[in-house]
Write an enzyme that holds these catalytic residues in place. Structure first.
Site, PDB file in Angstrom:
ATOM      1  N   ARG A  56       0.835  -1.214   0.000  1.00  0.00           N
ATOM      2  CA  ARG A  56       0.000   0.000   0.000  1.00  0.00           C
ATOM      3  C   ARG A  56       0.869   1.263   0.000  1.00  0.00           C
ATOM      4  O   ARG A  56       0.389   2.352  -0.331  1.00  0.00           O
ATOM      5  CB  ARG A  56      -0.942   0.018   1.209  1.00  0.00           C
ATOM      6  CG  ARG A  56      -2.070   1.036   1.031  1.00  0.00           C
ATOM      7  CD  ARG A  56      -2.948   1.239   2.243  1.00  0.00           C
ATOM      8  NE  ARG A  56      -2.285   1.973   3.288  1.00  0.00           N
ATOM      9  CZ  ARG A  56      -1.959   1.496   4.486  1.00  0.00           C
ATOM     10  NH1 ARG A  56      -2.239   0.245   4.804  1.00  0.00           N
ATOM     11  NH2 ARG A  56      -1.342   2.240   5.376  1.00  0.00           N
ATOM     12  N   TYR A 110     -13.867  17.198 -15.962  1.00  0.00           N
ATOM     13  CA  TYR A 110     -14.571  15.919 -15.899  1.00  0.00           C
ATOM     14  C   TYR A 110     -15.586  16.035 -14.751  1.00  0.00           C
ATOM     15  O   TYR A 110     -15.250  16.547 -13.661  1.00  0.00           O
ATOM     16  CB  TYR A 110     -13.531  14.832 -15.641  1.00  0.00           C
ATOM     17  CG  TYR A 110     -14.083  13.463 -15.346  1.00  0.00           C
ATOM     18  CD1 TYR A 110     -14.874  12.800 -16.271  1.00  0.00           C
ATOM     19  CD2 TYR A 110     -13.792  12.824 -14.146  1.00  0.00           C
ATOM     20  CE1 TYR A 110     -15.370  11.529 -15.994  1.00  0.00           C
ATOM     21  CE2 TYR A 110     -14.274  11.556 -13.867  1.00  0.00           C
ATOM     22  CZ  TYR A 110     -15.068  10.920 -14.797  1.00  0.00           C
ATOM     23  OH  TYR A 110     -15.555   9.664 -14.530  1.00  0.00           O
ATOM     24  N   ASP A 182      -4.961  18.024 -15.290  1.00  0.00           N
ATOM     25  CA  ASP A 182      -5.400  16.700 -15.717  1.00  0.00           C
ATOM     26  C   ASP A 182      -5.165  16.628 -17.227  1.00  0.00           C
ATOM     27  O   ASP A 182      -5.869  17.282 -18.004  1.00  0.00           O
ATOM     28  CB  ASP A 182      -6.885  16.522 -15.367  1.00  0.00           C
ATOM     29  CG  ASP A 182      -7.424  15.148 -15.774  1.00  0.00           C
ATOM     30  OD1 ASP A 182      -6.841  14.512 -16.673  1.00  0.00           O
ATOM     31  OD2 ASP A 182      -8.442  14.729 -15.199  1.00  0.00           O
ATOM     32  N   LYS A 207      -7.227   5.455 -19.254  1.00  0.00           N
ATOM     33  CA  LYS A 207      -7.520   5.867 -20.619  1.00  0.00           C
ATOM     34  C   LYS A 207      -6.322   5.576 -21.537  1.00  0.00           C
ATOM     35  O   LYS A 207      -5.969   4.439 -21.713  1.00  0.00           O
ATOM     36  CB  LYS A 207      -7.938   7.336 -20.610  1.00  0.00           C
ATOM     37  CG  LYS A 207      -9.014   7.657 -19.554  1.00  0.00           C
ATOM     38  CD  LYS A 207     -10.288   6.910 -19.830  1.00  0.00           C
ATOM     39  CE  LYS A 207     -11.447   7.095 -18.884  1.00  0.00           C
ATOM     40  NZ  LYS A 207     -11.308   7.585 -17.553  1.00  0.00           N
TER      41      LYS A 207
END
Ligand SMILES: Cc1ncc(COP(=O)(O)O)c(C=O)c1O
Length: 402
Positions: A56, A110, A182, A207
Protein backbone atom coordinates in the site's frame (compact mmCIF):
# COMPACT_ATOMS: atom_id res chain seq x y z
CA UNK A 1 17.12 8.69 -16.99
CA UNK A 2 16.94 6.57 -20.15
CA UNK A 3 19.36 7.85 -22.75
CA UNK A 4 19.35 7.63 -26.52
CA UNK A 5 21.80 5.41 -28.38
CA UNK A 6 24.76 7.82 -27.90
CA UNK A 7 24.33 7.44 -24.14
CA UNK A 8 24.13 11.21 -23.53
CA UNK A 9 21.12 12.63 -25.35
CA UNK A 10 17.88 12.04 -23.39
CA UNK A 11 15.79 9.39 -25.10
CA UNK A 12 12.62 10.21 -27.01
CA UNK A 13 9.10 9.24 -25.96
CA UNK A 14 9.00 5.97 -27.91
CA UNK A 15 12.23 4.82 -26.25
CA UNK A 16 11.09 5.94 -22.79
CA UNK A 17 7.80 4.12 -23.24
CA UNK A 18 9.69 0.86 -23.78
CA UNK A 19 12.82 1.16 -21.64
CA UNK A 20 12.42 3.75 -18.85
CA UNK A 21 12.45 2.17 -15.41
CA UNK A 22 13.79 -1.18 -16.65
CA UNK A 23 16.59 -2.56 -14.45
CA UNK A 24 20.03 -2.92 -16.04
CA UNK A 25 20.06 -6.29 -17.80
CA UNK A 26 22.00 -9.33 -16.53
CA UNK A 27 22.19 -12.71 -18.23
CA UNK A 28 19.19 -14.83 -17.33
CA UNK A 29 17.11 -11.94 -16.06
CA UNK A 30 13.61 -11.77 -17.58
CA UNK A 31 13.24 -9.04 -20.20
CA UNK A 32 9.76 -8.36 -18.82
CA UNK A 33 9.71 -8.23 -15.04
CA UNK A 34 7.26 -10.39 -13.07
CA UNK A 35 4.23 -9.18 -11.13
CA UNK A 36 5.32 -8.98 -7.51
CA UNK A 37 2.05 -9.95 -5.84
CA UNK A 38 3.35 -10.06 -2.28
CA UNK A 39 1.48 -7.60 -0.10
CA UNK A 40 4.31 -7.54 2.43
CA UNK A 41 8.12 -7.89 2.41
CA UNK A 42 10.70 -9.24 4.86
CA UNK A 43 11.50 -6.32 7.11
CA UNK A 44 12.70 -6.67 10.70
CA UNK A 45 13.31 -2.99 11.45
CA UNK A 46 14.92 0.27 10.27
CA UNK A 47 18.38 -1.31 10.48
CA UNK A 48 17.44 -3.42 7.47
CA UNK A 49 18.09 -0.22 5.50
CA UNK A 50 15.30 -0.75 3.01
CA UNK A 51 12.00 1.11 2.49
CA UNK A 52 10.16 -1.73 0.79
CA UNK A 53 7.77 -3.16 3.38
CA UNK A 54 4.17 -3.15 2.27
CA UNK A 55 2.48 -2.69 -1.11
CA UNK A 56 0.00 0.00 0.00
CA UNK A 57 3.00 2.30 0.48
CA UNK A 58 3.48 2.65 -3.26
CA UNK A 59 7.02 1.28 -3.58
CA UNK A 60 6.35 -2.32 -4.60
CA UNK A 61 8.64 -3.05 -7.61
CA UNK A 62 5.74 -2.90 -10.12
CA UNK A 63 4.47 0.38 -8.68
CA UNK A 64 7.96 1.90 -8.84
CA UNK A 65 8.69 0.63 -12.30
CA UNK A 66 5.52 2.03 -13.90
CA UNK A 67 5.98 5.31 -12.03
CA UNK A 68 9.53 5.68 -13.41
CA UNK A 69 8.20 5.17 -16.93
CA UNK A 70 5.51 7.83 -16.46
CA UNK A 71 8.03 10.31 -15.01
CA UNK A 72 10.31 9.76 -18.02
CA UNK A 73 7.45 10.34 -20.46
CA UNK A 74 6.33 13.51 -18.68
CA UNK A 75 9.90 14.77 -18.16
CA UNK A 76 9.44 15.14 -14.39
CA UNK A 77 11.75 14.12 -11.55
CA UNK A 78 9.27 11.67 -10.14
CA UNK A 79 5.81 10.13 -10.51
CA UNK A 80 3.35 7.97 -8.63
CA UNK A 81 0.79 5.48 -9.92
CA UNK A 82 -2.51 5.25 -8.05
CA UNK A 83 -5.66 3.14 -8.03
CA UNK A 84 -7.67 5.39 -10.38
CA UNK A 85 -7.69 8.77 -12.04
CA UNK A 86 -10.01 10.03 -9.31
CA UNK A 87 -7.61 8.70 -6.66
CA UNK A 88 -4.83 10.67 -8.39
CA UNK A 89 -6.88 13.89 -8.42
CA UNK A 90 -8.37 13.53 -4.93
CA UNK A 91 -5.08 12.52 -3.32
CA UNK A 92 -3.29 15.46 -4.94
CA UNK A 93 -5.93 17.94 -3.72
CA UNK A 94 -6.03 16.42 -0.23
CA UNK A 95 -2.24 16.57 0.00
CA UNK A 96 -2.17 20.23 -1.04
CA UNK A 97 -5.04 21.67 1.01
CA UNK A 98 -6.36 21.93 4.54
CA UNK A 99 -9.47 23.47 6.06
CA UNK A 100 -9.79 27.15 5.15
CA UNK A 101 -7.81 26.82 1.90
CA UNK A 102 -9.09 27.69 -1.54
CA UNK A 103 -8.90 26.09 -4.98
CA UNK A 104 -9.33 27.82 -8.33
CA UNK A 105 -10.49 25.36 -10.96
CA UNK A 106 -11.52 25.37 -14.58
CA UNK A 107 -15.28 25.19 -15.02
CA UNK A 108 -14.67 22.66 -17.78
CA UNK A 109 -13.68 19.59 -15.80
CA UNK A 110 -14.57 15.92 -15.90
CA UNK A 111 -17.93 15.79 -14.03
CA UNK A 112 -16.78 13.92 -10.88
CA UNK A 113 -13.71 16.18 -10.60
CA UNK A 114 -15.99 19.18 -10.69
CA UNK A 115 -18.19 17.59 -8.00
CA UNK A 116 -15.11 16.82 -5.92
CA UNK A 117 -13.85 20.41 -5.93
CA UNK A 118 -17.19 22.19 -5.73
CA UNK A 119 -19.09 19.90 -3.33
CA UNK A 120 -16.99 17.24 -1.64
CA UNK A 121 -14.00 19.38 -0.67
CA UNK A 122 -16.37 22.20 0.27
CA UNK A 123 -17.82 19.83 2.92
CA UNK A 124 -14.30 19.67 4.33
CA UNK A 125 -13.84 23.43 4.50
CA UNK A 126 -11.92 23.89 1.23
CA UNK A 127 -13.82 26.25 -1.04
CA UNK A 128 -13.48 26.57 -4.75
CA UNK A 129 -13.90 29.20 -7.44
CA UNK A 130 -14.77 27.87 -10.89
CA UNK A 131 -13.66 29.94 -13.87
CA UNK A 132 -13.92 29.87 -17.64
CA UNK A 133 -10.52 28.46 -18.66
CA UNK A 134 -10.65 30.12 -22.07
CA UNK A 135 -10.75 33.61 -20.55
CA UNK A 136 -7.12 34.53 -19.80
CA UNK A 137 -8.17 37.36 -17.47
CA UNK A 138 -10.06 35.27 -14.92
CA UNK A 139 -7.19 33.35 -13.30
CA UNK A 140 -5.42 36.34 -11.78
CA UNK A 141 -8.73 37.72 -10.49
CA UNK A 142 -9.78 34.40 -8.91
CA UNK A 143 -6.68 33.52 -6.86
CA UNK A 144 -6.37 34.74 -3.28
CA UNK A 145 -3.67 34.36 -0.61
CA UNK A 146 -5.65 31.28 0.54
CA UNK A 147 -5.44 29.58 -2.89
CA UNK A 148 -3.34 26.43 -2.67
CA UNK A 149 -4.16 24.80 -6.01
CA UNK A 150 -5.09 25.98 -9.49
CA UNK A 151 -6.59 23.06 -11.40
CA UNK A 152 -7.01 22.76 -15.16
CA UNK A 153 -7.88 20.02 -17.63
CA UNK A 154 -6.59 20.18 -21.18
CA UNK A 155 -8.03 19.54 -23.72
CA UNK A 156 -11.33 19.84 -21.91
CA UNK A 157 -13.75 16.95 -21.59
CA UNK A 158 -15.88 16.64 -23.73
CA UNK A 159 -15.78 20.04 -25.45
CA UNK A 160 -12.11 19.68 -26.54
CA UNK A 161 -11.22 23.30 -25.82
CA UNK A 162 -7.50 24.10 -25.74
CA UNK A 163 -6.33 27.21 -23.89
CA UNK A 164 -3.07 28.91 -22.94
CA UNK A 165 -1.51 27.47 -19.78
CA UNK A 166 0.46 30.64 -18.95
CA UNK A 167 -2.37 32.71 -17.35
CA UNK A 168 -3.26 29.88 -14.94
CA UNK A 169 0.44 29.30 -14.24
CA UNK A 170 1.18 32.96 -13.54
CA UNK A 171 -1.86 33.25 -11.26
CA UNK A 172 -0.78 30.14 -9.32
CA UNK A 173 2.80 31.45 -9.03
CA UNK A 174 1.61 34.86 -7.80
CA UNK A 175 0.14 33.29 -4.62
CA UNK A 176 2.49 30.30 -4.23
CA UNK A 177 -0.18 27.78 -5.28
CA UNK A 178 0.43 24.56 -7.19
CA UNK A 179 -0.69 24.38 -10.80
CA UNK A 180 -2.20 20.92 -11.36
CA UNK A 181 -3.35 19.74 -14.78
CA UNK A 182 -5.40 16.70 -15.72
CA UNK A 183 -3.77 15.80 -19.02
CA UNK A 184 -5.70 12.58 -19.64
CA UNK A 185 -7.02 13.69 -23.03
CA UNK A 186 -3.63 14.82 -24.34
CA UNK A 187 -1.43 12.02 -22.99
CA UNK A 188 2.30 12.79 -22.63
CA UNK A 189 2.67 12.12 -26.34
CA UNK A 190 0.59 15.12 -27.43
CA UNK A 191 1.68 17.48 -24.63
CA UNK A 192 4.19 17.32 -21.78
CA UNK A 193 2.62 19.82 -19.44
CA UNK A 194 5.61 20.10 -17.08
CA UNK A 195 7.48 21.79 -19.97
CA UNK A 196 4.85 24.54 -19.70
CA UNK A 197 5.27 25.05 -15.97
CA UNK A 198 2.56 22.69 -14.71
CA UNK A 199 3.64 21.50 -11.24
CA UNK A 200 1.53 18.34 -11.00
CA UNK A 201 0.56 16.44 -14.15
CA UNK A 202 -2.39 14.13 -13.53
CA UNK A 203 -3.77 11.27 -15.62
CA UNK A 204 -6.61 8.87 -15.57
CA UNK A 205 -4.26 6.06 -16.66
CA UNK A 206 -7.41 4.04 -17.28
CA UNK A 207 -7.52 5.87 -20.62
CA UNK A 208 -4.65 6.37 -23.10
CA UNK A 209 -1.81 5.27 -20.81
CA UNK A 210 -3.38 1.84 -20.24
CA UNK A 211 -4.96 1.96 -23.65
CA UNK A 212 -6.86 -1.35 -23.72
CA UNK A 213 -9.96 -0.70 -21.56
CA UNK A 214 -8.82 -3.45 -19.21
CA UNK A 215 -7.66 -1.58 -16.11
CA UNK A 216 -8.48 1.30 -13.77
CA UNK A 217 -5.50 3.42 -12.70
CA UNK A 218 -4.27 6.95 -12.19
CA UNK A 219 -0.95 8.77 -12.19
CA UNK A 220 0.65 11.97 -10.97
CA UNK A 221 3.99 13.30 -12.19
CA UNK A 222 5.86 16.13 -10.45
CA UNK A 223 9.09 17.00 -8.64
CA UNK A 224 10.36 14.61 -5.91
CA UNK A 225 9.14 16.72 -3.02
CA UNK A 226 5.60 17.05 -4.35
CA UNK A 227 5.39 13.33 -5.14
CA UNK A 228 6.62 12.55 -1.61
CA UNK A 229 3.79 14.68 -0.18
CA UNK A 230 1.18 13.02 -2.39
CA UNK A 231 2.58 9.57 -1.54
CA UNK A 232 2.27 10.32 2.17
CA UNK A 233 -1.40 11.24 1.68
CA UNK A 234 -1.95 8.17 -0.52
CA UNK A 235 -0.66 5.90 2.26
CA UNK A 236 -3.30 7.34 4.60
CA UNK A 237 -6.26 7.39 2.23
CA UNK A 238 -5.26 4.07 0.66
CA UNK A 239 -5.47 4.81 -3.06
CA UNK A 240 -2.40 2.78 -4.08
CA UNK A 241 -2.38 0.85 -7.31
CA UNK A 242 -2.55 -2.95 -7.20
CA UNK A 243 0.80 -4.43 -8.41
CA UNK A 244 -0.94 -6.56 -11.07
CA UNK A 245 -2.63 -3.45 -12.45
CA UNK A 246 0.69 -1.57 -12.34
CA UNK A 247 2.24 -4.35 -14.44
CA UNK A 248 -0.62 -4.22 -16.95
CA UNK A 249 -0.43 -0.44 -17.12
CA UNK A 250 3.28 -0.66 -17.83
CA UNK A 251 2.58 -3.08 -20.66
CA UNK A 252 0.03 -0.68 -22.11
CA UNK A 253 2.43 2.25 -21.92
CA UNK A 254 4.98 0.45 -24.12
CA UNK A 255 2.78 1.08 -27.17
CA UNK A 256 1.44 4.50 -26.12
CA UNK A 257 3.41 6.56 -28.70
CA UNK A 258 2.40 4.22 -31.51
CA UNK A 259 -1.23 4.17 -30.46
CA UNK A 260 -1.41 7.95 -30.06
CA UNK A 261 -0.03 8.45 -33.56
CA UNK A 262 -2.89 6.34 -34.94
CA UNK A 263 -5.56 7.84 -32.61
CA UNK A 264 -4.47 11.32 -33.73
CA UNK A 265 -4.57 10.41 -37.42
CA UNK A 266 -7.89 8.56 -37.50
CA UNK A 267 -9.68 11.11 -35.31
CA UNK A 268 -8.66 13.95 -37.64
CA UNK A 269 -9.75 11.90 -40.64
CA UNK A 270 -13.16 11.18 -39.09
CA UNK A 271 -13.64 14.77 -37.92
CA UNK A 272 -13.17 16.00 -41.49
CA UNK A 273 -15.58 13.36 -42.74
CA UNK A 274 -18.26 14.09 -40.11
CA UNK A 275 -18.14 17.75 -41.16
CA UNK A 276 -19.74 16.78 -44.47
CA UNK A 277 -22.37 14.36 -43.17
CA UNK A 278 -26.04 15.30 -43.22
CA UNK A 279 -27.61 14.98 -39.78
CA UNK A 280 -24.47 16.17 -37.97
CA UNK A 281 -25.12 19.71 -36.77
CA UNK A 282 -21.65 20.36 -35.37
CA UNK A 283 -18.26 18.64 -35.30
CA UNK A 284 -15.84 19.50 -32.51
CA UNK A 285 -12.18 18.62 -32.99
CA UNK A 286 -9.16 20.90 -32.45
CA UNK A 287 -7.70 19.81 -35.78
CA UNK A 288 -10.53 21.42 -37.77
CA UNK A 289 -9.78 25.01 -38.92
CA UNK A 290 -13.24 26.08 -37.67
CA UNK A 291 -12.48 25.01 -34.08
CA UNK A 292 -12.12 28.11 -31.86
CA UNK A 293 -8.70 26.96 -30.60
CA UNK A 294 -7.32 25.47 -33.81
CA UNK A 295 -4.32 27.79 -34.06
CA UNK A 296 -3.35 27.42 -30.44
CA UNK A 297 -3.81 23.64 -30.59
CA UNK A 298 -1.55 23.52 -33.64
CA UNK A 299 1.10 25.49 -31.78
CA UNK A 300 0.80 23.74 -28.41
CA UNK A 301 0.10 20.09 -29.19
CA UNK A 302 2.09 17.42 -31.00
CA UNK A 303 -1.21 15.85 -32.09
CA UNK A 304 -4.84 16.95 -31.94
CA UNK A 305 -5.85 13.87 -29.97
CA UNK A 306 -8.10 10.89 -30.49
CA UNK A 307 -11.36 12.52 -29.40
CA UNK A 308 -14.06 13.88 -31.69
CA UNK A 309 -17.38 15.22 -30.47
CA UNK A 310 -20.43 15.65 -32.67
CA UNK A 311 -23.83 17.23 -32.11
CA UNK A 312 -26.61 15.42 -33.92
CA UNK A 313 -29.73 16.99 -35.42
CA UNK A 314 -32.69 15.77 -33.37
CA UNK A 315 -31.13 16.27 -29.92
CA UNK A 316 -31.15 13.68 -27.16
CA UNK A 317 -33.52 11.14 -28.78
CA UNK A 318 -31.42 11.12 -31.98
CA UNK A 319 -28.24 10.64 -29.95
CA UNK A 320 -29.85 7.72 -28.07
CA UNK A 321 -30.90 6.12 -31.37
CA UNK A 322 -27.41 6.69 -32.78
CA UNK A 323 -25.71 4.92 -29.86
CA UNK A 324 -28.09 1.96 -30.10
CA UNK A 325 -27.56 1.64 -33.85
CA UNK A 326 -23.77 1.30 -33.67
CA UNK A 327 -22.46 -2.13 -34.65
CA UNK A 328 -18.67 -1.66 -34.48
CA UNK A 329 -18.01 1.34 -32.24
CA UNK A 330 -18.86 0.52 -28.64
CA UNK A 331 -21.31 2.63 -26.66
CA UNK A 332 -19.47 2.76 -23.31
CA UNK A 333 -18.48 5.58 -20.98
CA UNK A 334 -14.71 5.67 -21.23
CA UNK A 335 -12.02 6.73 -23.69
CA UNK A 336 -8.51 6.01 -24.86
CA UNK A 337 -9.01 2.33 -25.66
CA UNK A 338 -7.98 0.45 -28.79
CA UNK A 339 -11.69 0.12 -29.60
CA UNK A 340 -13.76 3.16 -30.56
CA UNK A 341 -15.89 4.18 -27.57
CA UNK A 342 -18.97 6.38 -27.78
CA UNK A 343 -20.83 8.12 -24.98
CA UNK A 344 -23.26 10.94 -24.28
CA UNK A 345 -21.98 13.24 -21.52
CA UNK A 346 -25.57 14.08 -20.52
CA UNK A 347 -25.95 10.45 -19.40
CA UNK A 348 -22.42 9.96 -18.04
CA UNK A 349 -19.73 12.46 -17.02
CA UNK A 350 -22.08 15.47 -16.90
CA UNK A 351 -25.28 13.77 -15.70
CA UNK A 352 -25.11 15.78 -12.47
CA UNK A 353 -25.56 19.08 -14.31
CA UNK A 354 -28.91 20.54 -15.31
CA UNK A 355 -29.61 20.81 -19.02
CA UNK A 356 -29.08 24.60 -19.02
CA UNK A 357 -25.79 24.20 -17.15
CA UNK A 358 -24.61 21.69 -19.74
CA UNK A 359 -25.66 23.97 -22.58
CA UNK A 360 -23.78 26.86 -20.96
CA UNK A 361 -20.53 24.88 -21.20
CA UNK A 362 -21.17 23.75 -24.77
CA UNK A 363 -22.83 20.37 -24.24
CA UNK A 364 -26.34 20.56 -25.73
CA UNK A 365 -28.56 17.47 -25.92
CA UNK A 366 -27.56 15.51 -29.02
CA UNK A 367 -23.88 15.86 -28.05
CA UNK A 368 -21.99 12.60 -28.61
CA UNK A 369 -18.38 12.09 -27.53
CA UNK A 370 -16.33 9.70 -29.62
CA UNK A 371 -13.02 8.22 -28.52
CA UNK A 372 -11.62 7.12 -31.84
CA UNK A 373 -9.91 3.74 -31.60
CA UNK A 374 -7.44 1.94 -33.80
CA UNK A 375 -9.85 0.25 -36.22
CA UNK A 376 -9.69 0.76 -39.99
CA UNK A 377 -11.06 4.26 -40.63
CA UNK A 378 -13.28 3.11 -43.50
CA UNK A 379 -15.00 0.57 -41.23
CA UNK A 380 -15.66 3.31 -38.68
CA UNK A 381 -17.05 5.59 -41.39
CA UNK A 382 -19.44 2.85 -42.51
CA UNK A 383 -20.60 2.19 -38.95
CA UNK A 384 -21.09 5.86 -38.08
CA UNK A 385 -22.77 6.58 -41.43
CA UNK A 386 -25.31 3.79 -40.91
CA UNK A 387 -25.97 4.86 -37.31
CA UNK A 388 -26.49 8.50 -38.30
CA UNK A 389 -28.89 7.36 -40.99
CA UNK A 390 -30.83 5.32 -38.43
CA UNK A 391 -30.79 8.16 -35.93
CA UNK A 392 -31.51 11.25 -37.96
CA UNK A 393 -33.51 9.82 -40.86
CA UNK A 394 -31.70 11.29 -43.81
CA UNK A 395 -30.91 8.05 -45.66
CA UNK A 396 -30.13 9.22 -49.19
CA UNK A 397 -27.69 11.96 -48.34
CA UNK A 398 -25.81 9.93 -45.78
CA UNK A 399 -25.70 6.86 -48.00
CA UNK A 400 -24.35 8.96 -50.84
CA UNK A 401 -21.36 9.87 -48.72
CA UNK A 402 -20.50 6.34 -47.58
C1 LIG B 1 -10.41 13.73 -17.93
C2 LIG B 1 -10.67 12.67 -16.91
N1 LIG B 1 -10.08 12.77 -15.71
C3 LIG B 1 -10.26 11.85 -14.74
C4 LIG B 1 -11.09 10.78 -14.93
C5 LIG B 1 -11.30 9.78 -13.83
O1 LIG B 1 -10.53 8.66 -14.08
P1 LIG B 1 -10.82 7.21 -13.44
O2 LIG B 1 -12.11 6.73 -14.00
O3 LIG B 1 -9.62 6.42 -13.83
O4 LIG B 1 -10.92 7.40 -11.96
C6 LIG B 1 -11.73 10.62 -16.17
C7 LIG B 1 -12.62 9.47 -16.41
O5 LIG B 1 -13.34 9.40 -17.37
C8 LIG B 1 -11.52 11.59 -17.17
O6 LIG B 1 -12.10 11.52 -18.37
Amino acid sequence: MTTGSNGRRPAGSATHAIHAGNPAGRPGQPVVGPVVRSSTFFWAGPDDGIDLMYSRYGNNPNQLSVAARIAALEGTESALALASGMAAIATTLLAATRMGDHIVASRQLYGPTRQLVSQELARRGVDCTLVDPCDAEVWGAAVTPRTRVVLIELPTNPTLRVFEIAPAREAARSVGALLAADMTFASPINLRAAEHGVDVVIHSATKYLGGHSDLIAGAVAADRETIARITKTMKLYGGSIDPGTAWLLERGIRTLPLRMERHNRTALHLARWFAGVEGVREVIHPGLPGHPDHELATRLLDGYGGMVSIVLEGGGPAADRFCRALRLAVPAPSLGGVETLVSQPRHTSHAELKREEREAIGIPDGFVRISVGLEDPEDLRADFGAAIRAATGSPEKVAARL
